[in-house]
Design a protein around this motif. Sequence first.
Motif, mmCIF file in Angstrom:
data_model
loop_
_atom_site.group_PDB
_atom_site.id
_atom_site.type_symbol
_atom_site.label_atom_id
_atom_site.label_comp_id
_atom_site.label_asym_id
_atom_site.label_seq_id
_atom_site.Cartn_x
_atom_site.Cartn_y
_atom_site.Cartn_z
ATOM 1 N N SER A 270 31.965 34.199 16.470
ATOM 2 C CA SER A 270 33.143 35.013 16.772
ATOM 3 C C SER A 270 33.529 34.855 18.243
ATOM 4 O O SER A 270 32.805 34.270 19.035
ATOM 5 N N THR A 271 34.698 35.402 18.579
ATOM 6 C CA THR A 271 35.218 35.256 19.946
ATOM 7 C C THR A 271 34.382 36.034 20.955
ATOM 8 O O THR A 271 33.653 36.952 20.591
ATOM 9 N N LYS A 272 34.531 35.656 22.215
ATOM 10 C CA LYS A 272 33.821 36.313 23.316
ATOM 11 C C LYS A 272 34.760 36.485 24.502
ATOM 12 O O LYS A 272 35.847 35.918 24.503
ATOM 13 N N ARG A 273 34.285 37.222 25.516
ATOM 14 C CA ARG A 273 35.073 37.331 26.742
ATOM 15 C C ARG A 273 35.094 35.988 27.470
ATOM 16 O O ARG A 273 34.055 35.343 27.585
ATOM 17 N N HIS A 274 36.270 35.615 27.987
ATOM 18 C CA HIS A 274 36.426 34.334 28.689
ATOM 19 C C HIS A 274 35.572 34.264 29.946
ATOM 20 O O HIS A 274 35.706 35.121 30.822
ATOM 21 N N PRO A 275 34.733 33.239 30.089
ATOM 22 C CA PRO A 275 34.088 33.003 31.380
ATOM 23 C C PRO A 275 35.167 32.669 32.424
ATOM 24 O O PRO A 275 36.224 32.131 32.073
ATOM 25 N N SER A 276 34.886 32.992 33.676
ATOM 26 C CA SER A 276 35.927 32.798 34.689
ATOM 27 C C SER A 276 35.361 32.347 36.023
ATOM 28 O O SER A 276 34.181 32.571 36.328
ATOM 29 N N ARG A 277 36.245 31.713 36.813
ATOM 30 C CA ARG A 277 35.962 31.505 38.226
ATOM 31 C C ARG A 277 37.236 31.831 38.983
ATOM 32 O O ARG A 277 38.315 31.366 38.598
ATOM 33 N N VAL A 278 37.114 32.653 40.007
ATOM 34 C CA VAL A 278 38.287 33.065 40.775
ATOM 35 C C VAL A 278 38.026 32.749 42.243
ATOM 36 O O VAL A 278 37.012 33.173 42.801
ATOM 37 N N GLU A 279 38.933 31.976 42.826
ATOM 38 C CA GLU A 279 38.804 31.592 44.239
ATOM 39 C C GLU A 279 39.868 32.349 45.027
ATOM 40 O O GLU A 279 41.052 32.306 44.674
ATOM 41 N N ILE A 280 39.440 33.054 46.065
ATOM 42 C CA ILE A 280 40.384 33.897 46.819
ATOM 43 C C ILE A 280 40.318 33.561 48.304
ATOM 44 O O ILE A 280 39.227 33.426 48.879
ATOM 45 N N ALA A 281 41.491 33.433 48.914
ATOM 46 C CA ALA A 281 41.590 33.407 50.379
ATOM 47 C C ALA A 281 42.550 34.518 50.763
ATOM 48 O O ALA A 281 43.649 34.608 50.202
ATOM 49 N N SER A 282 42.120 35.396 51.663
ATOM 50 C CA SER A 282 42.992 36.514 52.024
ATOM 51 C C SER A 282 43.130 36.591 53.533
ATOM 52 O O SER A 282 42.256 36.148 54.281
ATOM 53 N N GLY A 283 44.229 37.191 53.951
ATOM 54 C CA GLY A 283 44.446 37.394 55.377
ATOM 55 C C GLY A 283 44.791 38.844 55.658
ATOM 56 O O GLY A 283 45.516 39.480 54.888
ATOM 57 N N CYS A 284 44.233 39.369 56.767
ATOM 58 C CA CYS A 284 44.558 40.747 57.139
ATOM 59 C C CYS A 284 44.581 40.877 58.664
ATOM 60 O O CYS A 284 44.172 39.952 59.385
ATOM 61 N N ASP A 285 45.067 42.027 59.119
ATOM 62 C CA ASP A 285 45.021 42.321 60.550
ATOM 63 C C ASP A 285 43.601 42.758 60.914
ATOM 64 O O ASP A 285 42.818 43.138 60.046
ATOM 65 N N ARG A 286 43.333 42.769 62.235
ATOM 66 C CA ARG A 286 41.994 43.205 62.664
ATOM 67 C C ARG A 286 41.725 44.657 62.313
ATOM 68 O O ARG A 286 40.582 45.066 62.140
ATOM 69 N N ASP A 287 42.791 45.451 62.158
ATOM 70 C CA ASP A 287 42.598 46.869 61.798
ATOM 71 C C ASP A 287 42.425 47.055 60.290
ATOM 72 O O ASP A 287 42.325 48.185 59.809
ATOM 73 N N GLY A 288 42.424 45.944 59.542
ATOM 74 C CA GLY A 288 42.177 46.045 58.106
ATOM 75 C C GLY A 288 43.428 46.137 57.250
ATOM 76 O O GLY A 288 43.329 46.304 56.035
ATOM 77 N N THR A 289 44.602 46.008 57.834
ATOM 78 C CA THR A 289 45.821 46.002 57.022
ATOM 79 C C THR A 289 45.926 44.662 56.294
ATOM 80 O O THR A 289 45.989 43.610 56.934
ATOM 81 N N LEU A 290 45.917 44.730 54.966
ATOM 82 C CA LEU A 290 45.979 43.490 54.180
ATOM 83 C C LEU A 290 47.379 42.912 54.269
ATOM 84 O O LEU A 290 48.378 43.634 54.207
ATOM 85 N N ARG A 291 47.454 41.586 54.423
ATOM 86 C CA ARG A 291 48.761 40.932 54.566
ATOM 87 C C ARG A 291 49.042 39.950 53.428
ATOM 88 O O ARG A 291 50.027 40.069 52.737
ATOM 89 N N ALA A 292 48.185 38.960 53.271
ATOM 90 C CA ALA A 292 48.514 37.858 52.362
ATOM 91 C C ALA A 292 47.288 37.452 51.552
ATOM 92 O O ALA A 292 46.149 37.593 52.014
ATOM 93 N N VAL A 293 47.554 36.943 50.361
ATOM 94 C CA VAL A 293 46.432 36.508 49.524
ATOM 95 C C VAL A 293 46.830 35.306 48.674
ATOM 96 O O VAL A 293 47.980 35.202 48.221
ATOM 97 N N SER A 294 45.873 34.414 48.528
ATOM 98 C CA SER A 294 46.077 33.231 47.695
ATOM 99 C C SER A 294 44.924 33.203 46.693
ATOM 100 O O SER A 294 43.756 33.185 47.083
ATOM 101 N N ILE A 295 45.258 33.244 45.428
ATOM 102 C CA ILE A 295 44.226 33.405 44.393
ATOM 103 C C ILE A 295 44.371 32.308 43.348
ATOM 104 O O ILE A 295 45.474 32.040 42.866
#
Lengths: 734, 212
Positions: A270-295
């Motif tokens: 029977s079917t199963k949950r899909h195995p996955s790989r997720v690659e993330i690059a993110s950018g934020c300010d030094r104060d922790g404000t998130l700006r941009a993400v590439s996934i």
Amino acid sequence: MAPSIGTSVPRVDGPAKVCGSARYVDDLVLPGMLHGATVRSDVPRGRLLGVDLDPAFDWTGITVVTADDVPVNAVPLIESDQPVLARDEIRHAYEPVALLACEDRLRLAQALRHVTLRVEPLPPVLTIDDALAAREAIRGADNVIKRYRITKGRGGAAVEGCEVVVRGVYETGWQEHVYIEPNGMIGWWDGDTARVEGSLQCPYYVQKGIKGVFGLPDDGVDVTQAVTGGGFGGKEEYPTLVALHALLLAKKSGRPVKLVYGRQEDVEASTKRHPSRVEIASGCDRDGTLRAVSIRVLFDGGAYVTLTPVVLSRGALHACGAYRWEDVTVEAVAVATNTPPNGAFRGFGAPQTIWAIERHLDRVARTLGTDPVALKRKNLLRLGDTTATGQTLKESVGVEECVEKAMAASGYVEKRERGPVVTGRTARGVGAAIFLHGAGFTGSGEKYLKGKVAVDLLPGGRARVRTGSTDIGQGTETVFRQIAADGLGIGVENVDFAVPSTANVPDSGPTVASRTVMVVGSIVDAAAKELRARLEAEEKARGATRSAAWERLAADPARATSLVQYEPPPGVVWDDATYSGDAYPAYGWACDVAEVEVDLDTFETKVTGFWAAVDVGRVINPTLCAGQVEGGTLQAIGWALTEKLVTKDGKILNPRMTNYIVPTSLDAPPFTTTLVEAAYSRGPGGAKGVGELPMDGGAPAVAAAIEHATGLVLDRVPMLPEDLFEASVKGGAR
Amino acid sequence: MADGKDDRNDLDTNGGVSRRGFLGSVVPAAVGVAVAREALSAPAAAPAVAELPAGEPAKLTLVVNGRTHKVLVEPRDTLLSVLREKLGLTGTKPGCERGECGACTVLIDGVARYSCLTLALEADGKKVTTVEGLMEGEELGPVQKAFVEEDAFQCGYCTPGQVMAAEGLLRENPEPGLDEIRHGMSGNLCRCGAYAHIFKAVDKAARFRKER
């Protein structure tokens, strides 16, 4: 009449389930019934040259079905690429090739051993990386099943210009549903009419499959749900295949055929949950404000398309988590492999990408030297913010309240400030996850589904709900009665729930996607209220009492029933071409806190406490709702800590409950569940979906707690003792 | 091993090795029998138990829920299959047929057993109680009533086994504490994850039984 919504009406199906009178498919017996079994390949990829029956075996009384007996040999789904029975090509190691039926189960088992498949093996594609390398092409030239791209603002390229850039790779393995009742169906032919009864979530999916394969009209197929022993998505699309197999055997033998899987067969095929790989690059300010993400999201779809494009879509749409980003790129790709097809499983792609983004933000927090929850809170989506697809959140965003409640109940802040508690060789720590889950079908899905329900007035002051939405343990029968009772202004004990059978109930759309209460429940509510208006009009027009008006309407077939079709909310706009707009009509929101104890010698992890605060819009039935949260969370804890499906050469090495370990009563932590109600204007009483949401947060919360306790950073699910050990050797634990 | 007590004493009460608890709390009866047979067999090669030809029926007396049944079974038939297929008592559920999930739990002479790992012949002359046998006339018995009141299930498929494991536990230990309940119920899987509700139901059932 006091409203029943908001009260814990006892589960209506309860008494039958505790005394053994609830009839599941394997409890049903039809006169002359045969037992069926499936002959499967045992290589992951090859050319099927022939199916040989041992001439020395006595085949009397045994029905044999092969691909030659299948009228249209394709299971109708998104792409009809999966054969009902393999003819030329073997694409995974449990591919059904032939079917047998016999009255006697011992002879059936013997006969199975006398069927030989002649197969010329071919080199299999077994992993995401194999598939991407495309040295062997098993689907098109590149093995890709589906791709999506989501972009916002300047896209993920903006990451490089940010003050702090963090990169990470996050992986998850298969998860098997392990509903305690295995898949099963009984099929029989009533003249030219195909009938099946069995364990299923979506009667109309099964009906569609039978219509397509046997070339039958709507009224030539009747699909009835037996009491169903759990599904969790595993009985969304898969039962169609079981029903088709039972009907093929029934057609050839002229007898009813029961086809019930053994446990091992169910885990393997029977079917199963899909195995996955997720690659993330993110950018934020030094104060922790998130700006941009590439996934980049990669899913292993397995041998056939099944529901993979939709699972991938939900994965991609949840990849940015519950956070504000100005610039986004999400590239999502699902590939084909020679492993059993993966399919629907509670959460439907979101648990994989929520795992990744939550672990990633924990990594960003570590880089910045701040607490993960502080970082996440600073960047939470609020009313008026726009998501990655450009959807502006206009209502029902209870996430901040969820975080507050979960923090307060768990003592997270104090426990984090105090640091991990090491007692002897045991380390204790806490961790959190914050997440969202879109309720209902993605984008324009609900528009195409046109879900319907009927509510009938019956004589004697009773009413009945007729819907294709099934109760598989989550409590549909009970909460729909509550919604209808309140709509009609009667007691819940006066409402019946029709057995879901395609001959008797309208197509409400499938029982999936956290849509049952929010979407289908809203039309139960509308139908009940429409009937109430009819009753009031009848009272006024004829000057009768309510009960006299009721009996008159109930006796008049033209006026006794209200059939309502779902209309998506106005202003919900989705563009499939650009993958932008309102991805879901509403989102459930939640914050989970896990507390764990890690044995520093054996690296075993035990969850000792779990706090969940969940925004469900409006609670219809507090006990049942909390049960969904706790049950879903425990499945997430199993996925996080013990559930590892091990494969070798495309075969599953641990297809039993003794070696694929799901949580027992000793693994269930004490749960503290807080239900938050940020009402959604189009849900019944304000309710949103809850079924899948709790599957999303358990694993990242547990991983964060392990990290707090031990300093070990785990980026792959499941996190077995050997994985912690390996991380400690690499990274150096305390 | 046959009475399960050794295993239970062996449990890590912190729950660190929960799978051991899972195997220990409801006794796979056939394991006990295999051991017994081995002990009986003489050092010589002669088998202690004569092999019956396949398909040769054997006469069996089962006292199920207080009613005596005389049935013909094959030696290979499990108690689970005889209850369901010969006696029509389908409340007892198959979930794995290998002693892994506990859905088929019944009481044999008052002790919780996996009926899928018990040969029907082993229950010859013994008192078997199934979930149907806990009814008190038309009313739910105390454990059943407590399970409904505490919403101790969702899909209900594991429930007959859970109810019987609870009944077995309470017969052995009428006032179990939470840890004893968690261990006592650890041989019965619930994938819907209703364990917390099950613990409350067992606790409540203990009170119901006492009040009678």
